[in-house]
Design a protein around this motif. Structure first.
Motif, short mmCIF file in Angstrom:
data_model
loop_
_atom_site.label_atom_id
_atom_site.label_comp_id
_atom_site.label_asym_id
_atom_site.label_seq_id
_atom_site.Cartn_x
_atom_site.Cartn_y
_atom_site.Cartn_z
N ALA A 105 -56.56 12.80 19.96
CA ALA A 105 -57.83 12.94 19.25
C ALA A 105 -57.93 14.25 18.48
N ALA A 106 -57.06 15.20 18.77
CA ALA A 106 -57.18 16.50 18.12
C ALA A 106 -55.80 17.09 17.81
N PRO A 107 -54.95 16.35 17.07
CA PRO A 107 -53.66 16.94 16.69
C PRO A 107 -53.86 18.01 15.64
N GLY A 108 -53.00 19.00 15.65
CA GLY A 108 -53.09 20.08 14.66
C GLY A 108 -51.74 20.32 14.03
N TRP A 109 -51.70 21.20 13.05
CA TRP A 109 -50.44 21.50 12.39
C TRP A 109 -49.41 22.11 13.33
N PRO A 110 -49.79 22.90 14.32
CA PRO A 110 -48.77 23.36 15.28
C PRO A 110 -48.09 22.20 16.00
N GLU A 111 -48.86 21.15 16.35
CA GLU A 111 -48.25 20.00 17.01
C GLU A 111 -47.29 19.28 16.06
N PHE A 112 -47.67 19.19 14.79
CA PHE A 112 -46.76 18.59 13.82
C PHE A 112 -45.48 19.40 13.70
N ALA A 113 -45.62 20.72 13.66
CA ALA A 113 -44.44 21.59 13.56
C ALA A 113 -43.55 21.42 14.78
N GLU A 114 -44.12 21.18 15.95
CA GLU A 114 -43.31 20.94 17.16
C GLU A 114 -42.49 19.67 17.02
N ILE A 115 -43.08 18.63 16.44
CA ILE A 115 -42.33 17.40 16.22
C ILE A 115 -41.16 17.66 15.28
N VAL A 116 -41.42 18.40 14.20
CA VAL A 116 -40.37 18.73 13.24
C VAL A 116 -39.24 19.50 13.93
N ALA A 117 -39.62 20.47 14.75
CA ALA A 117 -38.61 21.30 15.41
C ALA A 117 -37.85 20.55 16.50
N GLY A 118 -38.44 19.49 17.01
CA GLY A 118 -37.83 18.80 18.14
C GLY A 118 -36.91 17.66 17.79
N THR A 119 -36.67 17.42 16.50
CA THR A 119 -35.81 16.31 16.09
C THR A 119 -34.86 16.75 15.00
N PRO A 120 -33.65 16.19 14.98
CA PRO A 120 -32.74 16.48 13.86
C PRO A 120 -33.06 15.67 12.61
N LEU A 121 -33.97 14.70 12.73
CA LEU A 121 -34.29 13.85 11.60
C LEU A 121 -35.31 14.52 10.67
N PRO A 122 -35.27 14.20 9.37
CA PRO A 122 -36.34 14.65 8.48
C PRO A 122 -37.65 13.99 8.90
N VAL A 123 -38.75 14.71 8.77
CA VAL A 123 -40.06 14.21 9.21
C VAL A 123 -41.01 14.22 8.02
N LEU A 124 -41.54 13.04 7.71
CA LEU A 124 -42.56 12.93 6.68
C LEU A 124 -43.93 12.84 7.33
N VAL A 125 -44.95 13.24 6.61
CA VAL A 125 -46.32 13.16 7.12
C VAL A 125 -47.08 12.14 6.29
N LYS A 126 -47.75 11.21 6.96
CA LYS A 126 -48.42 10.10 6.29
C LYS A 126 -49.92 10.14 6.57
N GLY A 127 -50.70 9.91 5.54
CA GLY A 127 -52.15 9.91 5.69
C GLY A 127 -52.81 11.09 5.02
N VAL A 128 -52.12 11.71 4.08
CA VAL A 128 -52.63 12.89 3.39
C VAL A 128 -53.40 12.46 2.14
N LEU A 129 -54.60 12.99 1.97
CA LEU A 129 -55.40 12.76 0.76
C LEU A 129 -55.80 14.07 0.08
N HIS A 130 -55.95 15.13 0.87
CA HIS A 130 -56.43 16.41 0.33
C HIS A 130 -55.24 17.27 -0.08
N PRO A 131 -55.26 17.88 -1.27
CA PRO A 131 -54.12 18.70 -1.71
C PRO A 131 -53.84 19.88 -0.79
N ASP A 132 -54.88 20.46 -0.17
CA ASP A 132 -54.63 21.57 0.75
C ASP A 132 -53.82 21.11 1.97
#
Length: 356
Positions: free
Chosen positions: A204-231
């Protein structure tokens, strides 16, 4: 057959409750309708005496070099619409050179999806879509399953801290999968009920640090889906995203957001070509794909059209959808004086009345 004709064919053969599940959107379905309507506001201003016969529409995406500019967006429960389910979709996408984003809510385990794709192409591109789980060890376990299966990228969907409210499903009383069907990727993981439509617990409350942990925890490239705001697009790149997918979840989550294609130009400007920008939502013809690429996308995703093709004709139906959209796109590119995807530029996009 056009995509719309395939939709009507699918309606004839699908269980009406399942058709509503696939076709429906959130709340009053304003965003669902708006995604398609938005493409009608755009037109392409062709260039002349600039084309050639050596057109090449391939695109390099993370873990998918030389892919089709049309990819299969993540959708759930393919076996509800055809007995071969995700296996048929995987074979079709691989045969057409299209990236398949197989969903965590698939009715076929990711290892079997990749195996099916490898039966149709030597090096298929299968990406695995997941939601940040409330328990980080579950998110990590899902990522490992994708890695072990042979997926070439991860797609983290970030627009779903809660499930959208689907009026059609509520009216139909459709809350659980039929006996014998399950979200197979959630088998043997804590906190999941694989037989429920909402089988995928979401943080219910994921943040960018959690996303960065996913990126760091896998050898695969990670895309982020569901972005609408340019920031958010800028933050995604700063936190290691290998790609950004502009999406409003096909109108299935928040019913008060803009059409995805309307958000694409600002996101593309924010990313500044540092990573690929993709878009899904409302693409129904090759001309839509051409508009999206002109506005800054590297590729477009289709979800419901794939499900309609699968329902109407199994593997062959999915191939028909992907081939038709790709070929229509290439035809539009030629008519606009282009030979490469990059020949379509924002300066060629105008309003339907010819102004901008």
């Amino acid at each position: 057959m056009t995509v719309r004709e395939l939709c009507e064919r699918a309606r004839q053969v699908m269980d009406p409750v399942v058709f509503d599940y696939v076709a429906g959107g959130a709340d009053e379905e304003r965003v669902l309708a708006g995604n398609e309507r938005a493409f009608g506001r755009y037109a392409l201003l062709p260039r002349v005496l600039s084309g050639g016969e050596d057109r090449d529409t391939r695109v390099d995406l993370p873990g998918a070099p030389g892919a089709s500019p049309v990819f299969v967006a993540p959708t759930a429960f393919h076996r509800l619409v055809h007995r071969d389910g995700e296996r048929a979709t995987a074979r079709a996408a691989a045969a057409e050179g299209a990236v398949l984003v197989t969903g965590v809510a698939a009715t076929t385990a990711v290892r079997d999806v990749v195996a099916a794709a490898r039966g149709a192409a030597a090096e298929p591109a299968v990406w695995f879509q997941l939601y940040p789980h409330p328990r980080k060890e579950v998110t990590a376990a899902l990522a490992r399953r994708a890695e072990d299966a042979g997926c070439t990228a991860l797609v983290v969907t970030v627009d779903s801290p809660v499930f959208g409210r689907h009026g059609r499903d509520l009216r139909n009383g459709f809350t659980d999968l039929p006996p014998g069907y399950a979200a197979e990727n959630m088998r043997d993981l804590p906190g999941a009920a694989p037989g429920a439509l909402t089988a995928i617990p979401m943080s219910a409350a994921p943040g960018w640090p959690e996303f960065a942990e996913i990126v760091a925890g896998t050898p695969l490239p990670v895309l982020v889906k569901g972005v609408l705001h340019p920031d958010d697009a800028r933050l995604a790149v700063e936190h290691g995203a290998a790609g950004v997918i502009v999406s409003n979840h096909g109108g299935r989550q928040c019913d008060t957001v803009p059409a995805a294609v309307d958000c694409l130009p600002a996101v593309a400007r924010a990313v500044k070509a540092r990573v690929p920008v993709l878009v899904d939502g409302g693409v129904r013809r090759g001309g839509d794909a051409a508009v999206a690429l002109a506005l800054g996308a590297s590729a477009v995703g289709v979800g419901r059209p794939v499900m309609w093709g699968l329902a109407a004709g199994g593997e062959a139906g999915v191939r028909q959808v992907l081939a038709a959209l790709r070929d229509e796109y290439a035809h539009t590119l030629a008519l606009c004086g282009g030979r490469r995807n990059t020949d379509l530029t924002p300066g060629m996009v105008v309003r339907r009345d010819g102004t901008w």
